[in-house]
Design an enzyme around this catalytic site. Sequence first.
Site, PDB file in Angstrom:
ATOM      1  N   CYS A 113     -31.448 -39.097  23.390  1.00 40.17           N
ATOM      2  CA  CYS A 113     -32.227 -39.960  22.481  1.00 40.17           C
ATOM      3  C   CYS A 113     -32.039 -39.599  21.011  1.00 40.17           C
ATOM      4  O   CYS A 113     -32.335 -40.396  20.126  1.00 40.17           O
ATOM      5  CB  CYS A 113     -33.704 -39.902  22.829  1.00 40.17           C
ATOM      6  SG  CYS A 113     -34.048 -40.418  24.503  1.00 40.17           S
ATOM      7  N   HIS A 253     -38.248 -42.176  16.695  1.00 36.78           N
ATOM      8  CA  HIS A 253     -37.749 -42.569  18.017  1.00 36.78           C
ATOM      9  C   HIS A 253     -38.928 -43.124  18.815  1.00 36.78           C
ATOM     10  O   HIS A 253     -40.016 -42.551  18.804  1.00 36.78           O
ATOM     11  CB  HIS A 253     -37.138 -41.338  18.706  1.00 36.78           C
ATOM     12  CG  HIS A 253     -36.817 -41.561  20.148  1.00 36.78           C
ATOM     13  ND1 HIS A 253     -36.145 -42.671  20.582  1.00 36.78           N
ATOM     14  CD2 HIS A 253     -37.093 -40.820  21.260  1.00 36.78           C
ATOM     15  CE1 HIS A 253     -36.004 -42.599  21.899  1.00 36.78           C
ATOM     16  NE2 HIS A 253     -36.574 -41.491  22.328  1.00 36.78           N
ATOM     17  N   ASN A 283     -38.452 -47.266  25.636  1.00 35.87           N
ATOM     18  CA  ASN A 283     -37.579 -46.215  25.093  1.00 35.87           C
ATOM     19  C   ASN A 283     -36.122 -46.608  25.338  1.00 35.87           C
ATOM     20  O   ASN A 283     -35.670 -46.623  26.482  1.00 35.87           O
ATOM     21  CB  ASN A 283     -37.924 -44.894  25.794  1.00 35.87           C
ATOM     22  CG  ASN A 283     -37.074 -43.728  25.314  1.00 35.87           C
ATOM     23  OD1 ASN A 283     -36.094 -43.909  24.600  1.00 35.87           O
ATOM     24  ND2 ASN A 283     -37.442 -42.525  25.726  1.00 35.87           N
TER      25      ASN A 283
END
Length: 326
Positions: A113, A253, A283
């Site tokens: 990520c 994020h 996500n």
Amino acid sequence: MLRARIIATGSYVPDRVVTNRDLEKTIDTTDEWITERTGIRERRIAAASQASSDLAFEAAQRALKQAHLKPKDIDLVIVATCTPDMAFPSTACFLQDRLGIKHSGAFDINAACSGFVYGLHLASSLIRTEAHKRILLVGAEVLSRVTDWEDRTPCVLFGDGAGAVIIEGTKEKRGIISTHIQADGGLSELIMLPGGGTRTPCSKDMLLKRLQYIKMKGNETFKVAVRTLEELAARTIHDNGLDPSQLSLLIPHQANLRIIQATAKRLNLPEEKVFVNIEKYGNTSAASIPIALDEAVHAGRVKDGDHILLEAFGGGLTWASALLRW
Ligand code: UT7
């Protein structure tokens, strides 16, 4: 002094929307649980025909259009992804071919990520040292292919998408002011995709154990993420001689709304200074920050001279920040 600057953004998410209510029909969960624990209401899922490079292609085309550039103007293609089309060739090579670029370098980076912000760190250095003139950096993921749709905790979290930026040099006092990357491989077991690599190659046994899917110790990951991101955000701002009040926008994020709110609280940032779109996409790993940045640009939330903080956290464990002056 030469600085690297993002001159254009673009993003793409697949058309198919899967809501929390849809998930209620297939797994033991509720819209209420997902919304309260994560902030996610729906996510986008790629069509069976779409791989990460296809999503990256759409996002890259939009960034090129915004920059009024042709693919031939790019001299390096970097794709941040942990869900590449295949182990090799790189997703960046497929993207380069789709764009019709012949003369550039192309490679992937994987910091899960945190991949996009790791990519900014790299691209910024390559521009400042004049190794490259104009870099296309894309975060692209098709996480739905490596999500276990029978495991109710991870499957409510992830979505597919891609975000792209074009980076070039500037002599102005703006652009990517600082970047910071960090990792702790000792915590690798908190979030990983164990099967299909050289440690546990594809086999019938591997498939029976469902090791081709993401495994996550959610609660432990959550605690490390909150602690690490709060500290990283505060340090990035302080090291650049700024006060949090001078920040115009935090683009974090999008992993969990509660993690985002914890960072915002630590920096004492009001809601309007924090960009959140997790409710729409979940996500999307390395794609989450460039999609959010593109949406922030289009929503008029990013203006010349603004200080913008990007921060990411993910498998590795990895974490990273970038301070931009727009
Ligand atoms: O982007 C990479 C980094 N990733 C992250 O930062 C993700 C970090 N982790 C998280 O976002 C959160 O840990 C989750 C959203 C994954 C889970 O939230 P949590 O508050 O940590 O829940 P938990 O794992 O402690 O589980 C609480 C309860 C459990 O039930 P009991 O044992 O209390 O009866 C779970 O079985 O919630 C249950 N549960 C669910 N219930 C309904 C777990 N998943 C679900 C579900 N629906 N989907």
